[in-house]
Design a protein around this motif. Structure first.
Motif, PDB file in Angstrom:
ATOM      1  N   ALA A  23     -20.869 -11.929 -18.001  1.00  0.00           N
ATOM      2  CA  ALA A  23     -21.408 -10.731 -18.644  1.00  0.00           C
ATOM      3  C   ALA A  23     -20.616  -9.497 -18.229  1.00  0.00           C
ATOM      4  O   ALA A  23     -20.547  -8.521 -18.969  1.00  0.00           O
ATOM      5  CB  ALA A  23     -22.883 -10.562 -18.283  1.00  0.00           C
ATOM      6  N   ASP A  24     -20.018  -9.541 -17.054  1.00  0.00           N
ATOM      7  CA  ASP A  24     -19.282  -8.404 -16.498  1.00  0.00           C
ATOM      8  C   ASP A  24     -17.777  -8.658 -16.613  1.00  0.00           C
ATOM      9  O   ASP A  24     -17.266  -9.644 -16.047  1.00  0.00           O
ATOM     10  CB  ASP A  24     -19.672  -8.219 -15.031  1.00  0.00           C
ATOM     11  N   PRO A  25     -17.034  -7.812 -17.337  1.00  0.00           N
ATOM     12  CA  PRO A  25     -15.587  -8.006 -17.464  1.00  0.00           C
ATOM     13  C   PRO A  25     -14.852  -8.033 -16.122  1.00  0.00           C
ATOM     14  O   PRO A  25     -13.849  -8.730 -15.982  1.00  0.00           O
ATOM     15  CB  PRO A  25     -15.142  -6.809 -18.308  1.00  0.00           C
ATOM     16  N   ALA A  26     -15.359  -7.283 -15.143  1.00  0.00           N
ATOM     17  CA  ALA A  26     -14.713  -7.279 -13.829  1.00  0.00           C
ATOM     18  C   ALA A  26     -14.799  -8.656 -13.184  1.00  0.00           C
ATOM     19  O   ALA A  26     -13.839  -9.126 -12.553  1.00  0.00           O
ATOM     20  CB  ALA A  26     -15.357  -6.225 -12.923  1.00  0.00           C
ATOM     21  N   ASP A  27     -15.940  -9.317 -13.338  1.00  0.00           N
ATOM     22  CA  ASP A  27     -16.089 -10.672 -12.795  1.00  0.00           C
ATOM     23  C   ASP A  27     -15.177 -11.647 -13.535  1.00  0.00           C
ATOM     24  O   ASP A  27     -14.565 -12.532 -12.925  1.00  0.00           O
ATOM     25  CB  ASP A  27     -17.541 -11.130 -12.916  1.00  0.00           C
ATOM     26  N   GLU A  28     -15.092 -11.478 -14.847  1.00  0.00           N
ATOM     27  CA  GLU A  28     -14.222 -12.363 -15.623  1.00  0.00           C
ATOM     28  C   GLU A  28     -12.759 -12.135 -15.278  1.00  0.00           C
ATOM     29  O   GLU A  28     -11.965 -13.078 -15.198  1.00  0.00           O
ATOM     30  CB  GLU A  28     -14.453 -12.155 -17.117  1.00  0.00           C
ATOM     31  N   ARG A  29     -12.381 -10.897 -15.052  1.00  0.00           N
ATOM     32  CA  ARG A  29     -11.004 -10.590 -14.660  1.00  0.00           C
ATOM     33  C   ARG A  29     -10.669 -11.269 -13.332  1.00  0.00           C
ATOM     34  O   ARG A  29      -9.610 -11.905 -13.199  1.00  0.00           O
ATOM     35  CB  ARG A  29     -10.813  -9.082 -14.537  1.00  0.00           C
ATOM     36  N   ARG A  30     -11.555 -11.126 -12.365  1.00  0.00           N
ATOM     37  CA  ARG A  30     -11.317 -11.758 -11.071  1.00  0.00           C
ATOM     38  C   ARG A  30     -11.199 -13.270 -11.224  1.00  0.00           C
ATOM     39  O   ARG A  30     -10.322 -13.912 -10.629  1.00  0.00           O
ATOM     40  CB  ARG A  30     -12.463 -11.407 -10.109  1.00  0.00           C
ATOM     41  N   HIS A  31     -12.070 -13.834 -12.049  1.00  0.00           N
ATOM     42  CA  HIS A  31     -12.043 -15.285 -12.273  1.00  0.00           C
ATOM     43  C   HIS A  31     -10.708 -15.708 -12.878  1.00  0.00           C
ATOM     44  O   HIS A  31     -10.078 -16.673 -12.413  1.00  0.00           O
ATOM     45  CB  HIS A  31     -13.195 -15.670 -13.206  1.00  0.00           C
TER      46      HIS A  31
END
Length: 263
Positions: A23-31
């Motif tokens: 849901a959070d782009p920052a989490d997806e970026r890190r992933h």
């Protein structure tokens, strides 16, 4: 007295890993960056690096015309998350401390632009892919695994030197079309995926398929799988979810052995 047979555990109570939704782009970026670092280290372990050649790019989840990539000149096996470089479609670094390989962006940026569905693009000068590319032909359906590419890969049937020209890179993207992979004649392999994991898996599988076909033809005349069976097999094993699932054991092995890559 005979013990009763154990009761089967309901399948919904068994663990089965699937891709994470964010849901959070920052989490997806890190992933994505973690998966990119892991894929690069896996490529390094498999000997896919060749000097400064070879690259994997991952589209940023917010800046969708910007891409994370391995630093120019750094061994695949040394790349950490913090080393990754963010560059725009022109190959200009907007985040990070290293240069990028301009040949990487000449090709990768055009592929990403032509294929909004693609999250990651993988290319290296791997030995068997590079050898097979000199034949100027497609893979044949001679094994179950290679059927994943049956009528789903293309040939860029030209070679004009190191690709730094945008028009030439666009021709490669056009040759790839809607497929998961393209053989670059006299150059090597390029694969794409809806995740870093899928793109990496397709590259590894295609490299092995090239080796299999080279060995089989050197030994004799391989028996081809029929069209209908090859198509059916591709439907079973040729999608990005299956690629993602197949890649997980390798990711887990790399993540455990290379914990420093997450820095």
């Amino acid at each position: 007295m005979t013990e009763p047979a154990p009761t089967p555990i309901p399948t919904d109570e068994l663990h089965f890993t699937l891709p994470t939704a964010f849901a959070d782009p920052a989490d997806e970026r890190r992933h994505r960056k973690e998966r990119l670092a892991a894929a690069l280290r896996a490529f390094g372990q498999l000997g896919y690096d060749e000097g400064v050649s070879g690259h994997i790019t991952a589209r940023d989840p917010e800046l969708t015309d910007h891409f994370w990539v391995n630093p120019f000149g750094m061994p695949f096996a040394h790349v950490r998350v913090s080393d990754l470089v963010l560059a725009n479609g022109a190959g200009q670094v907007v985040q990070g401390h290293f240069h990028v390989n301009q040949a990487a962006f000449a090709i990768h940026a055009q592929v990403h632009a032509a294929r909004p569905d693609v999250v990651a693009v993988a290319h290296s000068h791997s030995t068997h892919g590079r050898t097979f590319s000199t034949l100027g032909e497609l893979l044949e359906p001679i094994s179950q695994d290679v059927c994943a590419f049956y009528e789903d890969h293309a040939l860029f049937d030209a070679y004009t030197g190191v690709v730094v020209d945008e028009a030439e890179a666009r021709r490669i993207a056009e040759a790839l079309g809607p497929h998961k992979a393209v053989i670059l004649r006299n150059h090597g392999l390029l694969t794409v995926g809806g995740s870093v994991d899928a793109a990496a898996w397709w590259f590894m599988t295609m490299e092995r398929a090239c080796r299999t076909q080279l060995m089989a033809k050197a030994a004799g005349k391989p028996v081809r799988i029929g069209h209908e069976d090859a198509m059916r097999t591709r439907e079973q094993i040729g999608n990005d979810l299956v690629a993602w699932i197949n890649y997980q054991p390798l990711y887990e092995r790399v993540a455990r052995a290379e914990a420093g890559m997450f820095d």
